[in-house]
Design an enzyme around this catalytic site. Sequence first.
Site, PDB file in Angstrom:
ATOM      1  CE  LYS A 244      -4.310  -1.852   1.660  1.00  7.79           C
ATOM      2  NZ  LYS A 244      -5.304  -1.943   2.718  1.00  7.79           N
TER       3      LYS A 244
ATOM      4  NE  ARG B 224      -7.538  -8.300   0.933  1.00 11.46           N
ATOM      5  CZ  ARG B 224      -7.107  -7.624  -0.116  1.00 11.46           C
ATOM      6  NH1 ARG B 224      -6.080  -6.805  -0.021  1.00 11.46           N
ATOM      7  NH2 ARG B 224      -7.706  -7.760  -1.287  1.00 11.46           N
TER       8      ARG B 224
HETATM    9  C1  9MG Z   1     -10.084  -5.656  -0.301  1.00 10.13           C
HETATM   10  N1  9MG Z   1      -9.096  -5.047   0.561  1.00 10.13           N
HETATM   11  C2  9MG Z   1      -8.072  -4.236   0.172  1.00 10.13           C
HETATM   12  N2  9MG Z   1      -7.358  -3.854   1.237  1.00 10.13           N
HETATM   13  C3  9MG Z   1      -7.935  -4.432   2.313  1.00 10.13           C
HETATM   14  C4  9MG Z   1      -7.677  -4.406   3.697  1.00 10.13           C
HETATM   15  O1  9MG Z   1      -6.682  -3.695   4.201  1.00 10.13           O
HETATM   16  N3  9MG Z   1      -8.481  -5.117   4.511  1.00 10.13           N
HETATM   17  C5  9MG Z   1      -9.524  -5.840   4.022  1.00 10.13           C
HETATM   18  N4  9MG Z   1     -10.284  -6.526   4.893  1.00 10.13           N
HETATM   19  N5  9MG Z   1      -9.829  -5.893   2.715  1.00 10.13           N
HETATM   20  C6  9MG Z   1      -9.042  -5.188   1.889  1.00 10.13           C
END
Ligand code: 9MG
Length: 278
Positions: free
Chosen positions: A223, A258
């Site tokens: 990110k 994630r």
């Molecule tokens: C779909 N998506 C993209 N970034 C995310 C994040 O940080 N958390 C979650 N739950 N979904 C995300």
Amino acid sequence: MDLHLTCGDKVLDLSSPVIMGVLNITPDSFSDGGRFLQLDAALNHAELLVAEGAAILDIGAESTRPNATPVTEQQELDRLLPVIEAVKQRFDTIISIDTSSPAVMLAAASRGVGLLNDVRALQREGALQAAAQTQLPICLMHMQGQPTTMQQQPRYEDVIDEISAFFEQRIEACMAQGIARQRLLLDVGFGFGKTLNHNLQLLAHLSDFKVFDLPLLVGMSRKSMLGAILQGAPVDQRLYAGLSAAAIAVLNGAHIVRTHDVKATKEAVAVAHALLNS
Ligand code: 9MG
């Protein structure tokens, strides 16, 4: 907290950090727009994520990046359903569906998905009812604003307090709809309507959210907060920063991470977990 989450026909063990691998099915993820190639590419990528140790595959067709073109419900269904069916057939991994659309939640649940991941925390019309009907666990993520505009001027009096109040409100809304509290997971939503300073405060104080006694999911992989820390590093140069952010998150209470980089993240968070258990 019960560290075993029932995800449809599978049980997710959260007693050690769990890796959720990202499987994006967006047209710009593939060089050729052909359906067969998309499915083939998605399955090859799923195979890699599973081999690297992903316990969950998060499949999404809506890009939530700032300036991404919104997708219609029909486009989401058309892109996601063939992939869900094929992944379910070939792999024993829990499938999470990254959607805010009630129709997509219901269609995905009927095809064996194990988890709903909603970046809008079930605020779209009909989403609470649809999620309740699926009986699946749901990740409620915090976002200030909408993906198209969320990074324009994020503002909070106190980012921790405001996100805590948001979680309280969404948990109550879920319970009022008949969704059991123990079906919920929380995610502060790194990068979703937050400045770098907000993101750093959330990472430093992630343990404040343990008061909810619910599993915490985090996503920082690749990110722009990492790019900003690294003075403008492009997306493909953010791996090591993402690994250290993931390890810090686990030290501060995250259960699920994630990520696009499954093997490296799994190894990085193993160090944090070992330290917690030492
Ligand atoms: C779909 N998506 C993209 N970034 C995310 C994040 O940080 N958390 C979650 N739950 N979904 C995300």
